[in-house]
Design an enzyme around this catalytic site. Structure first.
Site, PDB file in Angstrom:
ATOM      1  N   GLU A  94     -38.867  49.160  -8.986  1.00 34.87           N
ATOM      2  CA  GLU A  94     -39.946  49.725  -8.203  1.00 34.87           C
ATOM      3  C   GLU A  94     -39.886  51.221  -8.388  1.00 34.87           C
ATOM      4  O   GLU A  94     -38.991  51.878  -7.867  1.00 34.87           O
ATOM      5  CB  GLU A  94     -39.778  49.333  -6.742  1.00 34.87           C
ATOM      6  CG  GLU A  94     -41.057  48.760  -6.197  1.00 34.87           C
ATOM      7  CD  GLU A  94     -40.808  47.906  -4.975  1.00 34.87           C
ATOM      8  OE1 GLU A  94     -41.496  48.149  -3.989  1.00 34.87           O
ATOM      9  OE2 GLU A  94     -39.934  47.023  -5.029  1.00 34.87           O
ATOM     10  N   GLY A  95     -40.784  51.739  -9.183  1.00 32.79           N
ATOM     11  CA  GLY A  95     -40.803  53.185  -9.421  1.00 32.79           C
ATOM     12  C   GLY A  95     -41.858  53.823  -8.545  1.00 32.79           C
ATOM     13  O   GLY A  95     -42.363  53.210  -7.606  1.00 32.79           O
ATOM     14  N   PHE A  97     -44.706  54.754  -9.682  1.00 34.98           N
ATOM     15  CA  PHE A  97     -46.037  54.426 -10.170  1.00 34.98           C
ATOM     16  C   PHE A  97     -46.272  52.942 -10.373  1.00 34.98           C
ATOM     17  O   PHE A  97     -47.369  52.542 -10.733  1.00 34.98           O
ATOM     18  CB  PHE A  97     -46.282  55.154 -11.505  1.00 34.98           C
ATOM     19  CG  PHE A  97     -46.087  56.628 -11.395  1.00 34.98           C
ATOM     20  CD1 PHE A  97     -46.934  57.381 -10.602  1.00 34.98           C
ATOM     21  CD2 PHE A  97     -45.048  57.260 -12.043  1.00 34.98           C
ATOM     22  CE1 PHE A  97     -46.762  58.741 -10.474  1.00 34.98           C
ATOM     23  CE2 PHE A  97     -44.861  58.628 -11.920  1.00 34.98           C
ATOM     24  CZ  PHE A  97     -45.724  59.361 -11.129  1.00 34.98           C
ATOM     25  N   SER A  98     -45.245  52.147 -10.199  1.00 34.71           N
ATOM     26  CA  SER A  98     -45.452  50.736 -10.503  1.00 34.71           C
ATOM     27  C   SER A  98     -44.391  49.846  -9.879  1.00 34.71           C
ATOM     28  O   SER A  98     -43.350  50.328  -9.435  1.00 34.71           O
ATOM     29  CB  SER A  98     -45.385  50.536 -12.018  1.00 34.71           C
ATOM     30  OG  SER A  98     -44.065  50.777 -12.446  1.00 34.71           O
ATOM     31  N   ASP A 266     -40.135  62.451 -19.065  1.00 30.27           N
ATOM     32  CA  ASP A 266     -39.397  61.886 -17.936  1.00 30.27           C
ATOM     33  C   ASP A 266     -38.147  61.146 -18.411  1.00 30.27           C
ATOM     34  O   ASP A 266     -37.876  60.009 -18.010  1.00 30.27           O
ATOM     35  CB  ASP A 266     -40.331  60.957 -17.142  1.00 30.27           C
ATOM     36  CG  ASP A 266     -39.853  60.778 -15.705  1.00 30.27           C
ATOM     37  OD1 ASP A 266     -39.010  61.578 -15.247  1.00 30.27           O
ATOM     38  OD2 ASP A 266     -40.308  59.831 -15.042  1.00 30.27           O
TER      39      ASP A 266
HETATM   40  N1  LIG Z   1     -39.414  46.152 -20.557  1.00 26.77           N
HETATM   41  C1  LIG Z   1     -38.624  46.145 -19.503  1.00 26.77           C
HETATM   42  N2  LIG Z   1     -37.596  45.264 -19.428  1.00 26.77           N
HETATM   43  C2  LIG Z   1     -36.791  45.232 -18.351  1.00 26.77           C
HETATM   44  N3  LIG Z   1     -36.931  46.038 -17.280  1.00 26.77           N
HETATM   45  C3  LIG Z   1     -37.939  46.937 -17.284  1.00 26.77           C
HETATM   46  C4  LIG Z   1     -38.833  47.041 -18.384  1.00 26.77           C
HETATM   47  N4  LIG Z   1     -39.726  48.025 -18.124  1.00 26.77           N
HETATM   48  C5  LIG Z   1     -39.392  48.526 -16.917  1.00 26.77           C
HETATM   49  N5  LIG Z   1     -38.329  47.881 -16.405  1.00 26.77           N
HETATM   50  C6  LIG Z   1     -37.661  48.135 -15.107  1.00 26.77           C
HETATM   51  O1  LIG Z   1     -38.598  48.648 -14.182  1.00 26.77           O
HETATM   52  C7  LIG Z   1     -38.263  49.991 -13.807  1.00 26.77           C
HETATM   53  C8  LIG Z   1     -39.534  50.800 -13.634  1.00 26.77           C
HETATM   54  O2  LIG Z   1     -40.281  50.796 -14.838  1.00 26.77           O
HETATM   55  P1  LIG Z   1     -41.021  52.106 -15.353  1.00 26.77           P
HETATM   56  O3  LIG Z   1     -41.769  51.779 -16.592  1.00 26.77           O
HETATM   57  O4  LIG Z   1     -40.014  53.206 -15.454  1.00 26.77           O
HETATM   58  O5  LIG Z   1     -42.040  52.363 -14.150  1.00 26.77           O
HETATM   59  P2  LIG Z   1     -42.363  53.640 -13.247  1.00 26.77           P
HETATM   60  O6  LIG Z   1     -43.438  54.374 -13.970  1.00 26.77           O
HETATM   61  O7  LIG Z   1     -42.843  53.058 -11.968  1.00 26.77           O
HETATM   62  O8  LIG Z   1     -41.094  54.433 -13.112  1.00 26.77           O
HETATM   63  C9  LIG Z   1     -37.345  50.482 -14.922  1.00 26.77           C
HETATM   64  O9  LIG Z   1     -36.467  51.486 -14.478  1.00 26.77           O
HETATM   65  C10 LIG Z   1     -36.597  49.208 -15.285  1.00 26.77           C
HETATM   66  O10 LIG Z   1     -35.563  48.944 -14.370  1.00 26.77           O
HETATM   67 MG   LIG Z   2     -39.691  55.051 -14.539  1.00 25.89          MG
END
Ligand SMILES: Nc1ncnc2c1ncn2[C@@H]1O[C@H](COP(=O)(O)OP(=O)(O)O)[C@@H](O)[C@H]1O
Ligand SMILES: [Mg+2]
Length: 506
Positions: A94-95, A97-98, A266
């Protein structure tokens, strides 16, 4: 109302993101979606700690918690047929943005899967004796369900094809990560992220985009699931060769991203997914990424040093240049620069609001990761805002070097904080202190010294002198990463776990 159509899986053609097609009764938008304010692009974007819950625990349907179940319903409401395509397993991140979910790709066999790095090595494992029963049972339930959905949705031909695949003996499940981008993100930002991912599709060290769906303002991106471990679990145990392998993987991704003229903006551990077992890593989250040169205005740092000096002198004489202290009535126009990124990982030129930032800002952030590992402290920098961040950096580098760094971008750095000395401290001393070693008795090892030398090249206050990703790959420290890399075994721990689970069901 509109339903969504997924873009075709990764191929060399132009990237089509989303098209709306005529509505069906099943496509109502979620009613509980919050319509928030769009964030302002040029403003700092700070990320709260992402909460990863990726413990790779039980994956079976019974263990799916009610929240995930609810999210699945919502996705099904927005995207008809979603249930036939993906089975949500759990929330993995859970970031800001998503929300990211781990899901099983139910229609894997129905598509071109050129993104799947493991496909080549895939070994078929004979089904355990009693597994057929389970598979048949499971398949017939899914089939039943799919048939019902297909009838309701009128998607019979595709679904029937899919069902035929499902009738075959169950292969190892294929996982994807479903990134549900918050509807409060600006459409430009979302499009930017998807387009950049598409541009980077040929780099193995960047997590590729498989496809994306849109329904009104809800966008979901589908990425291959990458098994990884929470950075906090392994960084303290890393040996210097482990660090070299980790960073080699990160710099390989960066060299490609930078070669494409893209700044990630980032770089931090939660955006570099790393699996210490296979020693593979992928870069994710291009949400803040941008093409180098976008919305740039000339900055003094790109001038020849002599030109810069004379410009600074002229500005000083005209009274518009750097001042000593903070003027009461500041008539200077405020400076606007992209400061997007995460606290503690921002390069000094971002803090000084350089208007001509380059890919070197990512190198600084990668350096902060290395400093974190070497010092065994996470987070290493813990500032609440940009001024505090400057104080932290100035404490290490000293007033003199920090002032010179500011002047590169036409800024004056002044402070009366007593802990900021004139010359600061060497990385070597900082690492010795933070690992509770005293410099005279037990200094750094030879390998650590090499890592520190590399660190200093990454964390150079002057972006033009900072090492580039390509140069970094030739540095003796990252070369150590090449010698030490273990051969991939093909079969991963997770794959083994999945097989065991299927047997348990039998
Ligand atoms: N392709 C992937 N495979 C496994 N885990 C993922 C993947 N993409 C994202 N995640 C998990 O989700 C988290 C948030 O994704 P991210 O793309 O960084 O979103 P945000 O923009 O919300 O930070 C990551 O830190 C990771 O733990
Ligand atoms: Mg992220």
């Amino acid at each position: 109302m509109a339903t969504t159509v997924s873009a075709p899986r990764r191929r060399a053609e132009e990237f089509r993101i989303h098209e709306d097609v005529p509505s069906t009764a099943d496509t109502e938008m979620n009613e509980d979606v919050v319509h928030g304010e769009e964030e302002e692009e040029a403003e700092p974007v700070e990320e709260a700690e992402e909460q990863e819950t990726d413990d790779d625990g039980s994956d079976d349907e019974a263990s799916v918690d009610s929240n995930t179940q609810l999210d699945m319903e919502k996705l099904q409401n927005s995207f008809p047929g979603f249930r036939n395509k993906y089975r949500l397993i759990k929330r993995i991140g859970e970031g800001t943005f998503s929300t990211v979910y781990k899901a099983e790709d139910l229609q894997y066999d129905y598509y071109d899967n050129s993104w799947d790095l493991d496909k080549e090595n895939e070994k078929w494992t004979p089904p355990p004796l009693k597994r057929t029963d389970y598979s048949t049972q499971h398949t017939s339930q899914t089939l039943d369900h799919a048939q019902r959905s297909a009838q309701t949705l009128g998607h019979s031909s595709a679904t029937l094809d899919y069902m035929q695949h499902r009738e075959q003996p169950r292969r190892r499940p294929k996982y994807v990560a479903i990134k549900k981008i918050y509807v409060t993100s600006s459409p430009t930002r979302i499009l930017n992220e998807l387009e950049l991912l598409h541009d980077l599709r040929d780099c193995q060290a960047v997590c590729p985009l498989i496809t994306a769906f849109r329904h009104t303002d809800q966008v979901v991106a589908i990425l291959p699931y990458f098994r990884h471990t929470d950075f906090r679990e392994y960084f303290r145990k890393m040996t210097v060769p482990d660090m070299a392998i980790y960073l080699r993987s990160l710099f390989t991704a960066l060299s490609y991203v930078h070669h494409k003229g893209i700044i990630h903006r980032d770089i931090k551990p939660t955006n570099f997914l790393y699996d210490p077992t296979s020693q593979r890593g992928v870069l994710v989250d291009f949400g803040l990424a941008e093409r180098e040169g976008t919305e740039c205005k000339p900055c003094l740092c790109h001038d020849d040093p002599n030109v810069r000096r004379s410009r600074l002198r002229a500005a000083h004489l005209a009274g518009t240049g750097p001042h000593n202290g903070y003027p009461k009535q500041d008539t200077r126009p405020s400076r606007r620069a992209n400061r997007a990124g995460t606290r503690g990982f921002r390069a000094p030129e971002v803090l000084f609001k350089c208007t001509e930032q380059t890919t070197k800002i990512d190198i600084w952030s990668a350096g902060v990761i290395l400093l974190t590992i070497l010092s065994r402290r996470f987070p290493f920098f813990n500032s609440a805002d940009d001024v505090e961040a400057m104080i932290e950096i100035a404490t290490i580098f000293g007033h003199r070097r920090m002032r010179a760094a500011g002047q590169l971008h036409g800024c004056m750095f002044e402070t009366t904080i007593p802990t900021i000395g004139n010359v600061g401290f060497s990385f070597e001393r900082i690492i010795l202190w933070s690992t509770c070693r005293s410099d005279d008795r037990e200094g750094l090892s030879k390998d650590e010294k090499m890592a520190v030398e590399f660190l200093a090249r990454c964390m150079d206050l002057d972006p033009s002198r900072r090492i580039s990703a390509v140069e970094a790959l030739d540095h003796p420290f990252l070369m150590m990463g090449m010698d030490e890399t273990i051969e991939g075994t093909g079969e991963t721990e997770e794959d083994e776990m999945d097989i065991i689970k299927v047997q348990d069901h039998a």
